[in-house]
Design an enzyme around this catalytic site. Structure first.
Site, PDB file in Angstrom:
ATOM      1  N   GLY A  99      -1.294 -15.480  -9.262  1.00 50.52           N
ATOM      2  CA  GLY A  99      -2.703 -15.753  -9.551  1.00 50.52           C
ATOM      3  C   GLY A  99      -3.231 -16.977  -8.825  1.00 50.52           C
ATOM      4  O   GLY A  99      -4.256 -16.915  -8.130  1.00 50.52           O
ATOM      5  N   HIS A 142       0.831  -1.206   0.000  1.00 51.06           N
ATOM      6  CA  HIS A 142       0.000   0.000   0.000  1.00 51.06           C
ATOM      7  C   HIS A 142       0.869   1.262   0.000  1.00 51.06           C
ATOM      8  O   HIS A 142       0.587   2.235  -0.718  1.00 51.06           O
ATOM      9  CB  HIS A 142      -0.914  -0.008   1.234  1.00 51.06           C
ATOM     10  CG  HIS A 142      -1.823   1.172   1.301  1.00 51.06           C
ATOM     11  ND1 HIS A 142      -2.926   1.311   0.485  1.00 51.06           N
ATOM     12  CD2 HIS A 142      -1.784   2.296   2.086  1.00 51.06           C
ATOM     13  CE1 HIS A 142      -3.533   2.460   0.758  1.00 51.06           C
ATOM     14  NE2 HIS A 142      -2.870   3.068   1.739  1.00 51.06           N
ATOM     15  N   ARG A 165      -5.682 -19.181 -21.524  1.00 50.85           N
ATOM     16  CA  ARG A 165      -4.389 -18.808 -22.089  1.00 50.85           C
ATOM     17  C   ARG A 165      -3.654 -20.030 -22.647  1.00 50.85           C
ATOM     18  O   ARG A 165      -3.054 -19.979 -23.720  1.00 50.85           O
ATOM     19  CB  ARG A 165      -3.536 -18.134 -21.018  1.00 50.85           C
ATOM     20  CG  ARG A 165      -2.156 -17.691 -21.512  1.00 50.85           C
ATOM     21  CD  ARG A 165      -1.356 -17.030 -20.397  1.00 50.85           C
ATOM     22  NE  ARG A 165      -2.018 -15.846 -19.903  1.00 50.85           N
ATOM     23  CZ  ARG A 165      -2.358 -15.666 -18.628  1.00 50.85           C
ATOM     24  NH1 ARG A 165      -2.109 -16.608 -17.741  1.00 50.85           N
ATOM     25  NH2 ARG A 165      -2.949 -14.553 -18.246  1.00 50.85           N
TER      26      ARG A 165
END
Length: 454
Positions: A421, A250, A364
Site C-alpha cells: 500500500g 497480468h 486502521r
C-alpha cells in the site's frame, strides 16, 4: 572517450591555475619596485648640475668655509625664494659635514648614487635629491648633493609600493579570487553530478547531468557522460523489471480466473467442503495480491493516466466520503481540512489511490482521531495525514515505503496486508515529482507528509 588535448586534463588545469595564481602574485610584488625605481631615478638635469657646480666653485674660492660656522649656513645659501635648496657636503669618509641631522631620504640616496657611479636625481615622496658633484679643496676630495622640495604626479600603482600592508592584503585577495574562480570552475560540474546522483537515489531515474557539464572536454565531462550512460542503463533495467512484474501479474490472472470458475462450478454441483472453502479464500487473497502488483506496476510506469488541472477536494471527494464512513464504523473521527479553492495539475487516479492507502492505514491503527490537511506552501502542495495510533519504530520510518516491507510490529495479513500500500503511495507521489516521508508524532501517532510540486 578520452580527451585528445592534454591541456584539457584536470591535472593540467589545476597545475596551470595554481601556477598562474602564484606567478602573477610574485611577479607583481617583484616588478613593482623595479618599475618605481626606473620611474623615480633619472640622469641629473642640466640646471641642477649647474647649481652643484656653483656650490663647488664657491667652496673652492673660499676654502675657509670648511673650517668656520659658514659651513652650516651653506645649506640654504643658494636657495631661491620660490624653491628652497638644501646643500649637503660629504667628505671622503662618506660623512655629511655641514648638517647635524641627516634625512633618511638622503641616506638612501647616498647608497643609490654609489651604485649608479654617476650623478643622478631621484624623486622621493615630496622631494627631489640630486648629485653628486665631486671636487677637491686643499688636497681633500668632497662631494656635494642637493635637495629641493618637489611633488610631481606619480602613477597610481606606486601607492601600493609605499603601503606594504595594503599591497599584501590586495595580493592575498587577488590570489583568493583566482583560486575561487578555479574552485568554481571545478565545483560547478561536481555539484551537478551530486544533484543528479541525489535525484536518482530518491527514485527519479529520468534525471541526467546537464548538457553544459557533459560538453566539457576534461575528466569532468567524461565522468558526466559515463554517469548519464549508467543512469540510462539503470532506468532501462528498472523499467523492464516493472513491466515484467506487470506482465507476469497480468498473466497470472488467467489461471486464477479459471481456478475461481472451477470452484464456482463445483459449488453449483453441490460439492462443498472445508478444503474448497480454504482454496477459495487463498484464491481471493492471490487475486487481491495480483491486483496490488498490477497497480504498483501501472503507477510506477505512469501508464494510462493523463494529468488534469482540478480541485483537490473534487478529486478526493469519493475517497474522503469512503474514509469518513469507514472511520464511523470503527467509532473513530476523521477531520478534513482541505480548501475547496486548492487546485493544481495531477494524476487523479494515482493521487486518489495514494491518499486512500494512507487514510486506510491511519484509520486502521488510530485510537480515535485521524486528520487530513492540505495546504499550499510556496511552489508545492503539502498533504498531511495524522493519526493518534502507536506509531512505528524510528529506524523503520523510511523502510515502510519499500514493497513487501512490513514493520516488526505489523499485524497479520488480514489487517496488515502485503506491504504494498505505501509502496504504491510512494510511486504515485514520485509520478508527480514529489516526495513522501513518515514522522512519529509526540507523544504518540504517525504523521505521513506528502509534498507535491506545482
Amino acid at each position: 572517450m578520452s580527451s585528445t588535448n592534454p591541456l584539457n586534463r584536470l591535472f593540467f588545469k589545476l597545475l596551470i591555475g595554481f601556477w598562474l595564481c602564484s606567478s602573477l602574485t610574485i611577479a607583481l610584488v617583484l616588478i613593482l619596485p623595479i618599475i618605481m625605481q626606473s620611474q623615480d631615478r633619472a640622469p641629473i638635469e642640466k640646471h641642477l648640475q649647474q647649481v652643484l657646480q656653483t656650490v663647488a666653485k664657491d667652496i673652492q674660492q673660499s676654502p675657509d668655509i670648511l673650517t668656520t660656522d659658514k659651513l652650516y649656513k651653506l645649506q640654504r645659501q643658494h636657495s631661491r625664494h620660490d624653491k628652497p635648496l638644501r646643500v649637503y657636503l660629504v667628505n671622503d669618509d662618506g660623512q655629511v659635514i655641514n648638517s647635524r641631522k641627516v634625512p633618511r631620504s638622503l641616506r638612501q640616496f647616498l647608497l643609490m648614487a654609489e651604485d649608479a657611479k654617476q650623478p643622478i636625481s631621484n624623486q622621493f615622496r615630496n622631494e627631489l635629491i640630486f648629485g653628486p658633484l665631486t671636487f677637491s679643496v686643499n688636497q681633500q676630495t668632497f662631494q656635494v648633493y642637493g635637495r629641493v622640495p618637489a611633488n610631481h604626479p606619480r602613477p597610481w600603482f606606486f601607492y601600493f609600493s609605499e603601503n606594504k600592508l595594503l599591497t599584501a592584503s590586495i595580493a592575498i585577495l587577488f590570489s583568493g579570487l583566482l583560486c575561487g574562480l578555479l574552485a568554481w570552475h571545478l565545483g560547478k560540474p561536481l555539484n551537478s553530478l551530486k544533484r543528479s546522483a541525489n535525484a536518482i537515489a530518491k527514485g527519479d531515474l529520468s534525471h541526467r547531468v546537464d548538457k553544459t557539464t557533459v560538453s566539457r572536454s576534461d575528466e569532468m565531462g567524461q565522468l558526466a557522460m559515463t554517469f548519464n550512460s549508467m543512469a540510462d542503463s539503470i532506468e532501462a533495467m528498472v523499467t523492464n523489471q516493472q513491466r515484467l512484474m506487470g506482465d507476469i501479474s497480468h498473466e497470472l490472472r488467467t489461471p486464477l480466473t479459471r481456478l475461481k470458475l472451477s470452484l464456482a462450478l463445483a459449488r453449483k454441483k453441490g460439492q462443498d467442503s472445508t478444503e474448497l472453502t480454504r482454496i477459495e479464500y487463498e484464491a481471493n487473497q492471490l487475486d487481491d495480491l495480483i491486483g496490488e502488483l498490477l497497480t504498483l506496476s501501472r503507477v510506477t510506469l505512469n501508464a494510462s493516466e493523463i494529468k488534469i488541472h482540478a480541485e483537490l477536494s473534487e478529486t478526493l471527494s469519493q475517497v474522503l466520503d469512503d474514509a469518513e464512513f469507514e472511520a464511523e464504523q470503527q467509532n473513530k473521527k476523521l477531520h478534513i481540512h482541505i480548501d475547496d479553492s486548492l487546485a493544481f495539475e495531477h494524476y487523479p487516479k494515482h493521487l486518489c489511490r495514494a491518499i486512500e492507502n494512507v487514510l486506510r492505514n491511519a484509520i486502521r491503527y488510530a485510537t480515535c482521531q485521524i486528520s487530513i490537511e492540505a495546504t499550499q506552501q510556496s511552489h508545492s502542495i503539502v498533504i498531511s495525514i495524522i493519526d493518534d495510533g502507536p506509531g512505528i519504530d524510528e529506524h523503520e520510518l523510511e523502510a515502510i515505503f519499500r514493497p513487501f516491507y512490513r514493520p516488526d510490529n505489523a499485524r497479520d495479513r488480514i489487517s496488515g496486508g502485503w506491504g504494498l500500500g505505501l509502496a504504491i503511495t510512494q510511486a504515485a507521489i514520485q509520478a508527480h515529482n514529489g516526495d513522501i516521508k513518515a514522522l512519529n508524532n509526540k507523544p504518540n501517532g504517525l504523521h505521513i507528509k506528502l509534498n507535491i510540486p506545482i
